[in-house]
Write a protein that holds these residues in place. Structure first.
Motif: not given
Length: 517
Positions: A244, A247, A249, A271
């Motif tokens: 991505e 991102v 995460n 993301d």
């Protein structure tokens, strides 16, 4: 219908359709960032605004220049040469100005500032362009040109980061990489581009070929990354493989992703991820309690990405402008998403795990190829989306491929979601909503405004695998959208991407009807 997978004018004119005066000529919305021009083909953005003028030399202000020397004093007249030297000597409250020029250097930060003394700041010198160029520099595993590990109170701003590349499977270059735990980290007004993994994918193509523009990984189960701000950056021209552009995460709790321009890359734009094992404890392994606001995302497509199949183009069209994959308690508002495969996706790729408590409102989503908004797991063996609100968005002529995914693509495992007060305009396919799954319950649709130029009888809905041609037929037989209308929203000039509403626009009143079983 196509399977979706991840590794799968300036005024927006978005409006809450309940209780508005039809005579008003003023859109009830917030403008997009000033950098967001309405021209559909635009592919660049202006340089970020310069930061405040530098402070006079003092004990905690230092300078780096391409013609400096680490044996110097670090003053503006006697600057250091290497970024790492400055990082190693930085104390809480230190500001490091990077003078204009090209630096073939990485920067690793493992100690930051403090609440009392202030952050450690690395900033481009105002009105000069400081470039960190990764050409020829090695990539070892997941590695950033700028990397922050287990540090708090750090700001990176006003830098250009470029040309960090590899052709090796398993190595992952990133423009900026933040990992571990920490608090109050800011990434502001940077330009990040030409980051790439060009390895030849093996097998199914989705393993080992990865890169990121900005990557934030909360990897510590006992302590979250908190107070993250990513604002005003331009991220573009990335070869991402299965990864991505921007991102967040894992164990990341409280974040703001605002006013960024993300464009022209071969996989997902922004993301927000959960349940991938990043934090080691699934109870905290979710990006959560965040805001995604005022971003412009365009030119995002996996169609030319060999990780999704060869030869290219591969007709995958699986990349979302904004994708929430397992995230929780996130507000997504006032974003402008166009010319992507998918405008916005709320899903979970992990069986039994849900993306939940997402509010999506006042976004402009138009001219995306597969669909405008996708929700739910892309098959019955995946996770789903629950307890989320899709409200007061404008979805305009998505489904450009004509595959029948419509403006809203409702997939598997949806529960407790509300879709209300949206303007939904279909293009040539006439498809408004496509829902080819029956594993959905307790979802509510109402007070929406639907329109297609071919008329209400030519509009098309799919609900729980059954097709409903015509608006009246759809309302009567599904019980959905009883408080909704079919009418022309009368945009000022949609052909020129001006989605403000003319005087006398239709008004939908009332609350959504009860939940559909």
């Amino acid at each position: 219908m196509l399977r979706i997978f991840r590794r799968s004018a300036i005024v927006l004119g978005l409006i809450v359709l309940s209780g508005c005066s039809g005579a008003s000529d003023t859109p009830l919305s917030v403008q997009a960032p000033p950098e967001a021009k309405p021209q559909y083909a635009q592919r660049t953005a202006p340089a970020p605004k310069s930061s405040a003028a530098p402070q006079p030399d003092k004990a905690n202000t230092y300078y780096v220049a391409v013609d400096g020397a680490d044996s110097n004093q670090g003053t503006i007249d006697s600057p250091w040469k290497t970024l790492q030297h400055a990082a190693d000597l930085a104390e809480p409250g230190t500001r490091v100005y990077i003078r204009g020029g090209v630096y073939h250097q990485k920067l690793q930060i493992s100690k930051g500032g403090s609440k009392d003394a202030g952050p450690v700041i690395f900033a481009g010198y105002p009105n000069e362009t400081a470039v960190l160029d990764g050409e020829g520099l090695p990539v070892d595993g997941l590695e950033g040109m700028v990397e922050i590990h287990q540090a708090s109170y750090v700001t990176i701003q006003q830098l250009e980061i470029r040309n960090y590349k590899t052709a090796s499977l398993g190595d992952i270059p990133a423009g900026i990489y933040i990992h571990g735990s920490g608090k109050d980290l800011s990434v502001l007004n940077n330009r990040i581009h030409s980051i790439a993994n060009t390895a030849t994918p093996e097998g199914d193509g989705l393993t080992g070929r990865d890169a990121h523009g900005i990557a934030v990984y909360g990897t510590e189960a006992k302590e979250a990354l908190q107070g993250l701000i990513i604002d005003g950056n331009e991220v573009y021209d990335l070869v991402l493989g299965s990864s991505e552009a921007l991102v967040v995460n894992g164990n990341v709790d409280t974040f703001e992703i605002t006013n960024n321009i993300v464009h022209d890359s071969d996989n997902i734009g922004i993301d927000l991820i959960g349940f991938e094992g990043t934090a080691g404890d699934e109870r905290v392994d979710q990006a959560r309690n965040g805001t995604v606001q005022g971003n412009v995302v365009y030119g995002i497509s996996s169609n030319l990405n060999p990780s999704y199949g060869k030869p290219v183009p591969n007709d995958s069209h699986a990349a979302g402008g904004i994708y929430i994959d397992g995230g929780r308690s996130i507000l997504v508002e006032q974003n402008r998403l166009y010319d992507n495969d998918i405008g916005l996706e709320l899903a979970s790729e992990h069986k039994g795990r849900l993306t939940r408590d997402i509010t999506v409102k006042n976004n402009l989503i138009y001219h995306n190829r597969l669909t405008g908004i996708a929700m739910g797991g892309y098959d019955e063996e995946r996770g789903g989306t629950s307890d989320s609100i899709i409200e007061s968005n404008t979805l305009y002529k998505n489904d450009l491929l004509g595959d029948g995914n419509g403006q809203l693509y409702l997939q598997a495992n949806l529960s407790g979601n509300v879709i209300t007060r949206n303007i939904i305009v279909a293009g040539d396919s006439g498809v408004m909503i496509s829902n080819e799954y029956t594993s959905n319950s307790n979802n509510t649709l109402g007070s929406n405004l639907y329109y297609t130029e071919s008329g209400a009888d030519q509009a098309f809905w799919v609900w729980k695998k059954k097709e409903y041609p015509g608006f009246a037929f759809y309302q009567r037989d599904t019980g959905n959208d009883s408080s909704s209308q079919f009418a022309d929203p009368q945009f000022r000039d949609a052909a020129r991407d001006d989605f403000r509403l003319k005087p006398g626009f239709p008004v939908v009143t009332g609350k959504p009807a009860g939940a559909n079983p």
